[in-house]
Design a protein around this motif. Structure first.
Motif, PDB file in Angstrom:
ATOM      1  N   ILE A 199       7.006  15.467 -22.562  1.00  0.00           N
ATOM      2  CA  ILE A 199       6.178  16.000 -21.492  1.00  0.00           C
ATOM      3  C   ILE A 199       6.713  15.475 -20.199  1.00  0.00           C
ATOM      4  O   ILE A 199       6.860  14.278 -20.015  1.00  0.00           O
ATOM      5  N   SER A 200       7.013  16.346 -19.326  1.00  0.00           N
ATOM      6  CA  SER A 200       7.523  15.887 -18.035  1.00  0.00           C
ATOM      7  C   SER A 200       6.489  16.087 -16.979  1.00  0.00           C
ATOM      8  O   SER A 200       5.559  16.854 -17.126  1.00  0.00           O
ATOM      9  N   ALA A 208       0.831  -1.202   0.000  1.00  0.00           N
ATOM     10  CA  ALA A 208       0.000   0.000   0.000  1.00  0.00           C
ATOM     11  C   ALA A 208       0.869   1.257   0.000  1.00  0.00           C
ATOM     12  O   ALA A 208       0.574   2.232  -0.699  1.00  0.00           O
ATOM     13  N   ALA A 209       1.946   1.237   0.787  1.00  0.00           N
ATOM     14  CA  ALA A 209       2.844   2.388   0.815  1.00  0.00           C
ATOM     15  C   ALA A 209       3.519   2.585  -0.534  1.00  0.00           C
ATOM     16  O   ALA A 209       3.675   3.716  -1.013  1.00  0.00           O
ATOM     17  N   ARG A 210       3.911   1.477  -1.150  1.00  0.00           N
ATOM     18  CA  ARG A 210       4.551   1.567  -2.463  1.00  0.00           C
ATOM     19  C   ARG A 210       3.568   2.104  -3.502  1.00  0.00           C
ATOM     20  O   ARG A 210       3.935   2.941  -4.340  1.00  0.00           O
ATOM     21  N   ALA A 211       2.326   1.637  -3.441  1.00  0.00           N
ATOM     22  CA  ALA A 211       1.318   2.125  -4.382  1.00  0.00           C
ATOM     23  C   ALA A 211       1.057   3.611  -4.185  1.00  0.00           C
ATOM     24  O   ALA A 211       0.857   4.350  -5.155  1.00  0.00           O
ATOM     25  N   ALA A 212       1.045   4.053  -2.923  1.00  0.00           N
ATOM     26  CA  ALA A 212       0.824   5.480  -2.655  1.00  0.00           C
ATOM     27  C   ALA A 212       1.962   6.321  -3.225  1.00  0.00           C
ATOM     28  O   ALA A 212       1.736   7.416  -3.741  1.00  0.00           O
ATOM     29  N   PRO A 230       1.303   9.129  -7.918  1.00  0.00           N
ATOM     30  CA  PRO A 230       1.515  10.354  -8.711  1.00  0.00           C
ATOM     31  C   PRO A 230       2.164  10.076 -10.057  1.00  0.00           C
ATOM     32  O   PRO A 230       1.787  10.663 -11.067  1.00  0.00           O
ATOM     33  N   ALA A 231       3.152   9.166 -10.076  1.00  0.00           N
ATOM     34  CA  ALA A 231       3.803   8.840 -11.346  1.00  0.00           C
ATOM     35  C   ALA A 231       2.825   8.165 -12.297  1.00  0.00           C
ATOM     36  O   ALA A 231       2.837   8.425 -13.507  1.00  0.00           O
ATOM     37  N   ARG A 232       1.970   7.288 -11.742  1.00  0.00           N
ATOM     38  CA  ARG A 232       0.995   6.619 -12.599  1.00  0.00           C
ATOM     39  C   ARG A 232       0.004   7.619 -13.188  1.00  0.00           C
ATOM     40  O   ARG A 232      -0.330   7.567 -14.382  1.00  0.00           O
ATOM     41  N   GLU A 233      -0.467   8.544 -12.355  1.00  0.00           N
ATOM     42  CA  GLU A 233      -1.404   9.548 -12.847  1.00  0.00           C
ATOM     43  C   GLU A 233      -0.745  10.438 -13.893  1.00  0.00           C
ATOM     44  O   GLU A 233      -1.367  10.816 -14.891  1.00  0.00           O
ATOM     45  N   SER A 234       0.523  10.796 -13.653  1.00  0.00           N
ATOM     46  CA  SER A 234       1.234  11.618 -14.632  1.00  0.00           C
ATOM     47  C   SER A 234       1.383  10.878 -15.949  1.00  0.00           C
ATOM     48  O   SER A 234       1.183  11.449 -17.028  1.00  0.00           O
TER      49      SER A 234
END
Length: 510
Positions: free
Chosen positions: A509-510, A183-187, A191-195
């Protein structure tokens, strides 16, 4: 045994707490998760959530520290036990609103805690104990060192204790250490996944519902200018081999120079021959500043004007649009060479650029037909809302061509026409001079442009013709990063975003 606290504690919402964490933070986990008792919540490491019968007011509390397990006193109606490991040596008794009632010390080792209560039902019925009134319910908290063991209910008498114990048993078990780590790793990765998802949506919008190849994504130059002219053709060119890309680049340069009347100029013809031979371009093509000066000042170079593909920029110098085609075709990257040469050649054709791009497909069967449309068309053209200041905004419309509307090839338009051969060069169309044109070398008779601000990169020839080299968008994309020198025209990119009428947009795109 030592008594570390004895007195009254103010509770609210039936709560008081033991906290040994180094820093205070809100409890987001279920403090009763995985327990069978609901009076002493110990699911959060270093923290105890103590439930009382009194809703609001004072309760009696005694806290004891023992060396070993004490005997259970029969006067207590409800008794539960739970494991407890202090995170720090200092442990505090906290009231509602994080007000400390007292502090005491415990060794930061595994402990057992026993929570005893009496009068819980009477306190719940009483509701509130006001200041100065005697407590209705009383509690005893006992600590002693012991290995960690599951919690248990030793005695249950009151209805309140039965209710809270039942609540605890209905709670799902707490996450395992592996689940907490996941869960901590997913959290952290969210942000990177959403980006990445925003980048994907942006690229799908820009590339007509198809993600570009990694090479196409990295290529620089006028790839985005070509994308806006014919996105499907760009996808097709990116799929063919390097040799085909290089041949397309040479073909496009010849077509552009023949159209603009540059192919037979004495100092230009050797450069075309060097391009075909794969050798370095001769002077002045090795000096951009000198190259552009010769183009504008040589009386043997014709000056013809066109309307650019955007349909709104008129009286543009055709030779200035065509010149970058040869420089682009000589680029070491075959994909960039093909796209840059085609871009310059398309702009040299002006408003006839669509017919030229159709000719590209007819001449190079390896490009195939327009790729089939995706299952779902992209949304209507509109600016993609940025989520960060560095994310580019491209409001250019995307040309959407469903498979059913794909342009026919030459054989489909004329079934009797012979199939095109690779490398075939159709007869060059002689440049069409405007009605007011003079013979080559004598300039044009068009009036001088209206005074006023000129676009970045615009210039005026010796006879008053507006020479459009580059144009700039009102607000260049925030993510565009200038490079040292414009490859095509020797112009600083800090001041130029478009070469030969095209648009150079950010492709990362960064």
């Amino acid at each position: 045994m030592r008594t570390v606290f004895e007195g009254s504690v103010h509770v609210a919402y039936m709560q008081m707490y033991i906290d040994s964490r180094a820093q205070w933070s809100a409890i987001e986990e279920d403090h009763r998760a995985g327990q069978i008792n609901g009076l002493c919540g110990a699911a959060v490491e270093g923290y105890l959530f103590l439930t009382t019968g009194m809703h609001t007011g004072s309760v009696g509390l005694t806290i004891e520290v023992h060396d070993g397990p004490p005997a259970v006193d029969g006067r207590w109606e409800d008794v539960v036990e739970a494991p407890f490991t202090p995170q720090t040596r200092t442990v505090r008794l906290a009231q509602w609103g994080d007000a400390d009632a007292c502090e005491f010390e415990l060794d930061p080792v595994d402990h057992r805690v026993r929570y005893c209560a009496t009068g819980m039902d009477e306190a719940n019925a009483h509701g509130v104990v006001f200041t100065g009134e005697q407590p209705v319910d009383h509690y005893l908290l006992q600590f002693w060192p012991a290995p960690a063991e599951p919690d248990r209910v030793i005695r249950q008498t009151s209805d309140q204790a039965a209710y809270w114990n039942r609540i605890a048993r209905d709670r799902p078990p707490p996450p395992t250490p592996d689940e907490r780590a996941a869960a901590a790793r997913a959290a952290r990765e969210e942000p990177a996944r959403e980006s990445a998802e925003r980048v994907r949506e942006y690229e799908l919008r820009q590339w007509a519902g198809r993600l570009p190849t990694e090479r196409l994504r990295r290529v620089s130059g006028n790839v985005h200018g070509m994308r806006m002219l014919d996105v499907h053709l760009v996808h097709a060119i990116a799929r063919v081999d390097d040799g085909t890309q290089r041949a397309i680049a040479r073909w496009a340069a010849h077509r552009a120079y023949a159209l603009a009347g540059l192919a037979d100029v004495d100092w230009i013809a050797p450069a075309l021959a060097a391009l075909d031979a794969g050798t370095p371009l001769p002077a002045p093509f090795d000096d951009p500043a000198e190259l552009w000066r010769r183009l504008f000042e040589d009386p043997n170079v014709p000056h013809t004007t066109i309307t650019l593909p955007d349909g709104t920029t008129h009286n543009a110098l055709q030779q200035a649009c065509a010149l970058p085609a040869l420089l682009g075709a000589a680029d070491p990257d075959s994909l960039r060479a093909a796209l840059d040469a085609l871009h310059a050649a398309a702009y040299a054709h002006g408003t006839d650029h669509r017919a030229f791009l159709d000719e590209v497909r007819d001449t190079w069967p390896a490009l195939g037909v327009v790729p089939p449309a995706p299952a779902e068309p992209p949304p209507p053209p509109r600016p993609f809302p940025p989520t960060t200041e560095d994310e580019p905004v491209d409001t250019a419309p995307v040309r959407w061509t469903p498979a059913a509307e794909a342009r026919p090839t030459a054989s489909e338009r004329d079934p009797k026409a012979p199939p095109p051969q690779p490398g075939h060069r159709p007869p060059s169309t002689p440049p069409v001079a405007p009605p007011n044109a003079r013979p080559p070398g004598r300039g044009l008779a068009s009036p001088a442009p209206t005074p006023g601000p000129r676009p970045a990169g615009a210039a005026t020839s010796r006879d008053g013709v507006r020479i459009v080299l580059v144009t700039r968008s009102p607000e260049p994309p925030a993510a565009a990063e200038p490079s040292a020198t414009n490859h095509l025209a020797g112009i600083q990119n800090e001041d130029v975003y478009t070469a030969a009428g095209g648009e150079e947009e950010p492709h990362e795109i960064s």
